[in-house]
Design a protein around this motif. Structure first.
Motif, PDB file in Angstrom:
ATOM      1  N   THR A 136      -3.295   3.371  24.934  1.00  0.00           N
ATOM      2  CA  THR A 136      -3.866   2.337  25.800  1.00  0.00           C
ATOM      3  C   THR A 136      -5.301   2.019  25.386  1.00  0.00           C
ATOM      4  O   THR A 136      -5.952   2.791  24.672  1.00  0.00           O
ATOM      5  N   GLU A 137      -5.781   0.899  25.882  1.00  0.00           N
ATOM      6  CA  GLU A 137      -7.156   0.479  25.620  1.00  0.00           C
ATOM      7  C   GLU A 137      -8.132   1.576  26.052  1.00  0.00           C
ATOM      8  O   GLU A 137      -9.097   1.884  25.345  1.00  0.00           O
ATOM      9  N   GLU A 138      -7.858   2.179  27.198  1.00  0.00           N
ATOM     10  CA  GLU A 138      -8.760   3.212  27.714  1.00  0.00           C
ATOM     11  C   GLU A 138      -8.764   4.454  26.816  1.00  0.00           C
ATOM     12  O   GLU A 138      -9.828   5.010  26.512  1.00  0.00           O
ATOM     13  N   GLU A 139      -7.577   4.864  26.386  1.00  0.00           N
ATOM     14  CA  GLU A 139      -7.488   6.030  25.492  1.00  0.00           C
ATOM     15  C   GLU A 139      -8.264   5.785  24.191  1.00  0.00           C
ATOM     16  O   GLU A 139      -8.977   6.673  23.710  1.00  0.00           O
ATOM     17  N   VAL A 140      -8.108   4.588  23.643  1.00  0.00           N
ATOM     18  CA  VAL A 140      -8.790   4.266  22.389  1.00  0.00           C
ATOM     19  C   VAL A 140     -10.308   4.249  22.611  1.00  0.00           C
ATOM     20  O   VAL A 140     -11.069   4.826  21.832  1.00  0.00           O
ATOM     21  N   ASP A 141     -10.738   3.619  23.677  1.00  0.00           N
ATOM     22  CA  ASP A 141     -12.175   3.535  23.976  1.00  0.00           C
ATOM     23  C   ASP A 141     -12.806   4.924  24.137  1.00  0.00           C
ATOM     24  O   ASP A 141     -13.893   5.186  23.607  1.00  0.00           O
ATOM     25  N   ILE A 142     -12.124   5.790  24.874  1.00  0.00           N
ATOM     26  CA  ILE A 142     -12.644   7.143  25.102  1.00  0.00           C
ATOM     27  C   ILE A 142     -12.792   7.892  23.780  1.00  0.00           C
ATOM     28  O   ILE A 142     -13.803   8.534  23.514  1.00  0.00           O
ATOM     29  N   ASN A 160      -5.743  -8.708  17.415  1.00  0.00           N
ATOM     30  CA  ASN A 160      -6.628  -8.834  18.577  1.00  0.00           C
ATOM     31  C   ASN A 160      -6.157  -8.068  19.800  1.00  0.00           C
ATOM     32  O   ASN A 160      -6.838  -8.100  20.837  1.00  0.00           O
ATOM     33  N   LEU A 161      -5.030  -7.377  19.737  1.00  0.00           N
ATOM     34  CA  LEU A 161      -4.616  -6.579  20.894  1.00  0.00           C
ATOM     35  C   LEU A 161      -5.653  -5.488  21.142  1.00  0.00           C
ATOM     36  O   LEU A 161      -6.066  -4.813  20.193  1.00  0.00           O
ATOM     37  N   PRO A 162      -6.060  -5.278  22.394  1.00  0.00           N
ATOM     38  CA  PRO A 162      -7.087  -4.263  22.663  1.00  0.00           C
ATOM     39  C   PRO A 162      -6.529  -2.841  22.763  1.00  0.00           C
ATOM     40  O   PRO A 162      -7.219  -1.924  23.184  1.00  0.00           O
ATOM     41  N   TYR A 163      -5.269  -2.660  22.376  1.00  0.00           N
ATOM     42  CA  TYR A 163      -4.628  -1.326  22.403  1.00  0.00           C
ATOM     43  C   TYR A 163      -3.781  -1.194  21.137  1.00  0.00           C
ATOM     44  O   TYR A 163      -3.660  -2.143  20.345  1.00  0.00           O
ATOM     45  N   ILE A 164      -3.209   0.001  20.932  1.00  0.00           N
ATOM     46  CA  ILE A 164      -2.334   0.224  19.782  1.00  0.00           C
ATOM     47  C   ILE A 164      -0.885   0.191  20.261  1.00  0.00           C
ATOM     48  O   ILE A 164      -0.532   0.889  21.225  1.00  0.00           O
TER      49      ILE A 164
END
Ligand code: IMP
Ligand code: MG
Length: 174
Positions: A10-16, A164-168
């Motif tokens: 998820t976007e949050e997992e990647v950001d962290i 451009n997807l903010p997640y994988i």
């Protein structure tokens, strides 16, 4: 054929995780300046987020390579499409990549860049698919080790789309 994207990270997992790597690099390079070398286009989204999380002085440069062959498989023959603007001489370089798959692209690139006399050189990749490795590559900073699936998002493309997807995510076909 209809395509769907299944979220892997998820976007949050990647950001962290990017924040953690940025903190680690800031500690490892305390008192020095880091020169981030981005491999376009895939590495660009990761580079921007990572650079924002590094607290030591940062300079940036970009290069673009293309591997001959089909879209989903790298042939190991790499061509420099756009070279760096600045020399690497005596700089503390970190090469920033989207993914290490077979390792062919990176092993070629790291060899080439090391000939330019950097003070030091490390490799930072957002994703690593260790099962797919054909050529040995030493990765110094890894975001996530992932299974052998074709992923998109956060800079990674399928036929130039989905960068451009903010997640994988994984592309699935019906
Ligand atoms: P290599 O096989 O390690 O040389 O990988 C070279 C390049 O293939 C990477 O930098 C990506 O651009 C691309 N690639 C490898 N695996 C994937 C994937 O799962 N999704 C999208 N691109 C990939
Ligand atoms: Mg790449």
């Amino acid at each position: 054929m209809a395509e769907r994207i299944r979220v892997m990270l998820t976007e949050e997992e990647v950001d962290i995780r990017i924040k953690e790597i940025g903190e680690q690099i800031s500690r490892d390079y305390a008192g020095r300046q880091v020169h981030l070398v981005c491999v376009l286009k895939g590495g660009s989204f990761f580079l921007c987020e990572l650079a924002k999380r590094i607290t030591v002085p940062v300079s940036l440069d970009f290069m673009s390579v293309s591997s001959y062959g089909s879209n989903t498989k790298s042939s190991g023959v790499v061509k420099i499409v756009k070279d760096l603007d600045e020399p690497l001489k005596d700089k503390d370089v970190i090469v920033v990549e989207d993914i290490v798959d077979s390792g062919r692209t990176l092993s070629y690139l790291l060899e080439l860049l090391s000939q330019r006399g950097p003070g030091s050189m490390k490799l930072c990749t957002l994703l690593d698919k260790p099962e797919r490795r054909v050529v040995d590559v030493k990765v110094d900073y890894t975001g996530f080790e992932i299974p052998d699936e074709f992923v998109v998002g956060y800079g990674l493309d399928y036929d130039q789309r989905y960068r451009n997807l903010p997640y994988i995510g994984v592309v699935e076909f019906d």
